[in-house]
Design a protein around this motif. Sequence first.
Motif, PDB file in Angstrom:
ATOM      1  N   ASN A  35       0.486  41.460  55.515  1.00  0.00           N
ATOM      2  CA  ASN A  35      -0.114  42.715  55.071  1.00  0.00           C
ATOM      3  C   ASN A  35      -1.628  42.624  55.182  1.00  0.00           C
ATOM      4  OD1 ASN A  35       2.335  43.902  54.451  1.00  0.00           O
ATOM      5  ND2 ASN A  35       2.283  43.251  52.336  1.00  0.00           N
ATOM      6  N   SER A  57      -3.058  52.535  63.680  1.00  0.00           N
ATOM      7  CA  SER A  57      -2.133  51.942  64.634  1.00  0.00           C
ATOM      8  C   SER A  57      -2.708  50.650  65.202  1.00  0.00           C
ATOM      9  CB  SER A  57      -1.808  52.939  65.752  1.00  0.00           C
ATOM     10  OG  SER A  57      -2.987  53.361  66.409  1.00  0.00           O
ATOM     11  N   LEU A  58      -1.844  49.890  65.856  1.00  0.00           N
ATOM     12  CA  LEU A  58      -2.249  48.600  66.420  1.00  0.00           C
ATOM     13  C   LEU A  58      -1.749  48.508  67.851  1.00  0.00           C
ATOM     14  CD1 LEU A  58      -3.606  45.868  65.497  1.00  0.00           C
ATOM     15  CD2 LEU A  58      -1.275  44.995  65.331  1.00  0.00           C
ATOM     16  N   THR A  81       1.450  50.727  68.268  1.00  0.00           N
ATOM     17  CA  THR A  81       2.423  50.810  67.178  1.00  0.00           C
ATOM     18  C   THR A  81       1.786  51.498  65.974  1.00  0.00           C
ATOM     19  OG1 THR A  81       3.459  48.752  67.912  1.00  0.00           O
ATOM     20  CG2 THR A  81       3.913  49.456  65.648  1.00  0.00           C
ATOM     21  N   LEU A  83       1.138  52.165  62.311  1.00  0.00           N
ATOM     22  CA  LEU A  83       1.245  51.390  61.074  1.00  0.00           C
ATOM     23  C   LEU A  83       1.264  52.294  59.846  1.00  0.00           C
ATOM     24  CD1 LEU A  83      -1.391  48.610  61.893  1.00  0.00           C
ATOM     25  CD2 LEU A  83       1.075  48.599  62.382  1.00  0.00           C
ATOM     26  N   HIS A  84       0.565  53.430  59.925  1.00  0.00           N
ATOM     27  CA  HIS A  84       0.494  54.379  58.809  1.00  0.00           C
ATOM     28  C   HIS A  84       0.074  55.735  59.347  1.00  0.00           C
ATOM     29  CE1 HIS A  84      -0.514  56.150  54.898  1.00  0.00           C
ATOM     30  NE2 HIS A  84      -1.563  56.649  55.516  1.00  0.00           N
ATOM     31  N   VAL A 106      -1.263  47.943  55.329  1.00  0.00           N
ATOM     32  CA  VAL A 106      -0.378  48.041  56.486  1.00  0.00           C
ATOM     33  C   VAL A 106       0.168  46.659  56.810  1.00  0.00           C
ATOM     34  CG1 VAL A 106      -1.602  50.042  57.426  1.00  0.00           C
ATOM     35  CG2 VAL A 106      -2.248  47.747  58.164  1.00  0.00           C
ATOM     36  N   THR A 107       1.268  46.614  57.513  1.00  0.00           N
ATOM     37  CA  THR A 107       1.880  45.358  57.926  1.00  0.00           C
ATOM     38  C   THR A 107       1.701  45.178  59.426  1.00  0.00           C
ATOM     39  OG1 THR A 107       3.527  45.553  56.173  1.00  0.00           O
ATOM     40  CG2 THR A 107       4.024  44.019  57.971  1.00  0.00           C
ATOM     41  N   ILE A 108       1.164  44.015  59.806  1.00  0.00           N
ATOM     42  CA  ILE A 108       1.030  43.685  61.228  1.00  0.00           C
ATOM     43  C   ILE A 108       2.443  43.420  61.754  1.00  0.00           C
ATOM     44  CG2 ILE A 108       0.017  42.092  62.913  1.00  0.00           C
ATOM     45  CD1 ILE A 108      -2.047  43.797  61.340  1.00  0.00           C
ATOM     46  N   PRO A 109       2.900  44.150  62.781  1.00  0.00           N
ATOM     47  CA  PRO A 109       4.268  43.946  63.264  1.00  0.00           C
ATOM     48  C   PRO A 109       4.526  42.494  63.664  1.00  0.00           C
ATOM     49  CG  PRO A 109       3.314  45.921  64.225  1.00  0.00           C
ATOM     50  CD  PRO A 109       2.207  45.211  63.504  1.00  0.00           C
ATOM     51  N   THR A 112       3.952  41.353  67.325  1.00  0.00           N
ATOM     52  CA  THR A 112       2.620  41.434  67.945  1.00  0.00           C
ATOM     53  C   THR A 112       2.267  40.107  68.599  1.00  0.00           C
ATOM     54  OG1 THR A 112       1.945  42.974  66.199  1.00  0.00           O
ATOM     55  CG2 THR A 112       0.201  42.010  67.550  1.00  0.00           C
ATOM     56  N   LEU A 119      -7.194  47.632  66.365  1.00  0.00           N
ATOM     57  CA  LEU A 119      -6.764  48.386  65.191  1.00  0.00           C
ATOM     58  C   LEU A 119      -7.436  49.745  65.319  1.00  0.00           C
ATOM     59  CD1 LEU A 119      -5.350  48.590  62.418  1.00  0.00           C
ATOM     60  CD2 LEU A 119      -7.458  47.674  61.406  1.00  0.00           C
TER      61      LEU A 119
END
Length: 145
Positions: A35, A57-58, A81, A83-84, A106-109, A112, A119
């Motif tokens: 997170n 997003s990432l 991706t 993220l929120h 947010v959580t880094i997938p 990744t 970011l």
Amino acid sequence: MKYLFALAALVGSAFAQSAFIEAPAPGTDVTPGSNVTVTVWKPDSLTGSTDIAIVLSLQSCVGIAPAGTCDGFDASQDLGTILHYGPFDPEVEPPISLGFHENYTVTIPSSTPKGAAALLLTHLVLVGLGPYPLLDISNITLNVV
């Protein structure tokens, strides 16, 4: 000359409505599955505006930019991706109003890849009395370890 001044004022008021990623700092190491708290900051402005929404997003830059960087990456073309997403309702920064901020976790997938990743912050705001819509996209580069 007056048209040039009007154009400069319009560009200046639009820039003043932009939001930015204040934290984490560019170059921060992040781990897939972890997170991260993202602080979105918007400077105070004399121009009236209504914040509508943001998207965080990432996008991994591995294979699409020089190794270890996100140089040349066009954030407006691929958000990566999500993220929120949701409303942006920032609070005034105390003790005086130099701007507004809101924190998001947010959580880094976990998928990744290791290396540089952008970011991204996509921000929709209505500006002025008209109002007119402004969509701005900014990003910082993180290091996925």
